[in-house]
Scaffold this motif. Sequence first.
Motif, short mmCIF file in Angstrom:
data_model
loop_
_atom_site.label_atom_id
_atom_site.label_comp_id
_atom_site.label_asym_id
_atom_site.label_seq_id
_atom_site.Cartn_x
_atom_site.Cartn_y
_atom_site.Cartn_z
N ARG A 1 36.85 111.78 10.20
CA ARG A 1 36.95 111.98 8.76
C ARG A 1 36.69 110.70 7.96
O ARG A 1 36.58 110.77 6.74
CB ARG A 1 38.35 112.50 8.41
CG ARG A 1 38.69 113.85 9.03
CD ARG A 1 37.82 114.97 8.46
NE ARG A 1 38.15 116.26 9.03
CZ ARG A 1 37.57 116.78 10.10
NH1 ARG A 1 36.60 116.09 10.72
NH2 ARG A 1 37.92 117.96 10.59
N GLN A 2 36.58 109.57 8.64
CA GLN A 2 36.43 108.29 7.93
C GLN A 2 34.96 107.97 7.68
O GLN A 2 34.45 106.91 8.07
CB GLN A 2 37.10 107.17 8.72
CG GLN A 2 38.61 107.33 8.86
CD GLN A 2 39.21 106.20 9.66
OE1 GLN A 2 38.80 105.90 10.78
NE2 GLN A 2 40.20 105.54 9.08
N TRP A 3 34.27 108.88 6.99
CA TRP A 3 32.83 108.72 6.80
C TRP A 3 32.49 107.55 5.89
O TRP A 3 31.33 107.10 5.86
CB TRP A 3 32.23 110.01 6.27
CG TRP A 3 32.19 111.07 7.34
CD1 TRP A 3 33.02 112.15 7.45
CD2 TRP A 3 31.30 111.11 8.46
NE1 TRP A 3 32.69 112.87 8.58
CE2 TRP A 3 31.64 112.27 9.21
CE3 TRP A 3 30.25 110.31 8.91
CZ2 TRP A 3 30.97 112.62 10.38
CZ3 TRP A 3 29.58 110.67 10.07
CH2 TRP A 3 29.96 111.80 10.79
N ALA A 4 33.47 107.02 5.15
CA ALA A 4 33.21 105.82 4.36
C ALA A 4 32.87 104.62 5.25
O ALA A 4 32.28 103.64 4.78
CB ALA A 4 34.42 105.49 3.49
N ARG A 5 33.23 104.70 6.53
CA ARG A 5 32.91 103.61 7.45
C ARG A 5 31.46 103.64 7.92
O ARG A 5 31.00 102.71 8.59
CB ARG A 5 33.83 103.67 8.68
CG ARG A 5 35.30 103.57 8.37
CD ARG A 5 36.13 103.54 9.64
NE ARG A 5 35.92 102.30 10.40
CZ ARG A 5 36.48 102.04 11.57
NH1 ARG A 5 37.27 102.96 12.14
NH2 ARG A 5 36.25 100.89 12.18
N VAL A 6 30.74 104.70 7.54
CA VAL A 6 29.35 104.87 7.98
C VAL A 6 28.44 104.91 6.76
O VAL A 6 28.59 105.75 5.88
CB VAL A 6 29.17 106.18 8.78
CG1 VAL A 6 27.74 106.31 9.28
CG2 VAL A 6 30.14 106.21 9.96
N GLY A 7 27.50 103.98 6.69
CA GLY A 7 26.50 103.98 5.64
C GLY A 7 25.18 104.50 6.19
O GLY A 7 24.79 104.15 7.30
N TYR A 8 24.50 105.33 5.41
CA TYR A 8 23.26 105.96 5.88
C TYR A 8 22.16 105.74 4.86
O TYR A 8 22.34 106.00 3.66
CB TYR A 8 23.49 107.46 6.08
CG TYR A 8 22.24 108.25 6.42
CD1 TYR A 8 21.38 107.84 7.43
CD2 TYR A 8 21.96 109.43 5.73
CE1 TYR A 8 20.24 108.59 7.75
CE2 TYR A 8 20.82 110.18 6.04
CZ TYR A 8 19.98 109.75 7.05
OH TYR A 8 18.85 110.47 7.36
N VAL A 9 21.03 105.25 5.34
CA VAL A 9 19.84 105.09 4.50
C VAL A 9 18.76 106.00 5.09
O VAL A 9 18.24 105.75 6.17
CB VAL A 9 19.34 103.63 4.49
CG1 VAL A 9 18.08 103.51 3.61
CG2 VAL A 9 20.44 102.70 3.99
N PRO A 10 18.43 107.10 4.39
CA PRO A 10 17.44 108.04 4.93
C PRO A 10 16.03 107.49 4.83
O PRO A 10 15.79 106.42 4.26
CB PRO A 10 17.61 109.27 4.01
CG PRO A 10 18.09 108.69 2.72
CD PRO A 10 18.96 107.51 3.08
N GLN A 11 15.08 108.23 5.40
CA GLN A 11 13.68 107.86 5.26
C GLN A 11 13.33 107.80 3.78
O GLN A 11 13.93 108.47 2.95
CB GLN A 11 12.79 108.86 5.97
CG GLN A 11 12.89 108.82 7.48
CD GLN A 11 11.88 109.73 8.15
OE1 GLN A 11 10.90 110.14 7.56
NE2 GLN A 11 12.13 110.06 9.40
N ARG A 12 12.33 107.00 3.49
CA ARG A 12 11.95 106.79 2.09
C ARG A 12 11.70 108.13 1.38
O ARG A 12 10.85 108.91 1.81
CB ARG A 12 10.68 105.94 2.04
CG ARG A 12 10.24 105.59 0.63
CD ARG A 12 9.01 104.70 0.71
NE ARG A 12 8.45 104.47 -0.61
CZ ARG A 12 7.31 103.82 -0.81
NH1 ARG A 12 6.63 103.36 0.22
NH2 ARG A 12 6.86 103.65 -2.03
N ILE A 13 12.48 108.36 0.32
CA ILE A 13 12.40 109.65 -0.36
C ILE A 13 12.00 109.52 -1.82
O ILE A 13 11.93 110.51 -2.54
CB ILE A 13 13.75 110.40 -0.28
CG1 ILE A 13 14.87 109.54 -0.85
CG2 ILE A 13 14.05 110.81 1.14
CD1 ILE A 13 16.22 110.23 -0.90
N GLY A 14 11.72 108.28 -2.26
CA GLY A 14 11.41 108.11 -3.67
C GLY A 14 12.67 108.20 -4.48
O GLY A 14 12.97 109.22 -5.09
#
Length: 260
Positions: free
Chosen positions: A71-84
């Motif tokens: 549940r601690q998703w604040a500990r995970v940062g996600y940068v997706p593929q370039r989406i504009g």
Amino acid sequence: MTVLTVRHVAVAYGGRTVLHDVSLRVDPGEMVAILGANGSGKSTLVRTVLGLVPAQSGEIELFGVAQRRFRQWARVGYVPQRIGAGSGVPATVGEVVASGRLARRGVLRLPRRADRDAVRDALHDVGLADRAGDPVSTLSGGQQQRTLIARALAGEPDLLILDEPTAGVDADSQQAFAETLHRFRQRGGTVVLVAHELGPLEPLIDRAVVVHGGRIAHDGPIPQPAGHHAGPGHDHVHPHAMPERQGICDWAPSERTRTF
């Protein structure tokens, strides 16, 4: 405690298996590059880790907790593929980056000083502090991608997952990415990076995981040039060339830019 553990994971789309019996471990402070040709399954792997794609079988743990209970998703940062980042979004750079704090403070709470400081630091980290008030739509593609990285950093994650962040961006932005990730690691962060080419990120990589045909074909040092592909005029590797005997690719990166 490991940051990420993947055990015997399989993923299928429409009856077709995309990942086969994949196992992977990432320890605290590591920077792991997930490499492979287009369609190899590398992006599917990280999206499955994030719970965006369901696993057909196997187990995933984040920080020692089963993904289904995590549940601690604040500990995970996600940068997706370039989406504009600015496409159709009438928002400023600062507003986009500030949205990265929502997992920390919640949607209904007003921003606090800690939130504003985190946004400011993230913008400074990616070199966009002077563009905070500008519409995202006015930025270059590389600057938009740096905005997405700042959004992830603003959440102060322990694990940063990036899906081809340097694809299609200019050399200056690639160098800025490398410097940003170097500082993140100096602060104790862990990075999982999906890449087609490494460029200036290569010196930062601790371990390379090569995905081929939905399987882990290699887990170790970045594969080095081999055979005639090691020549100075050859710029690309060929992940489709998979020797049966070795089970890894006939890699052929150049000294300038290695493309996977």
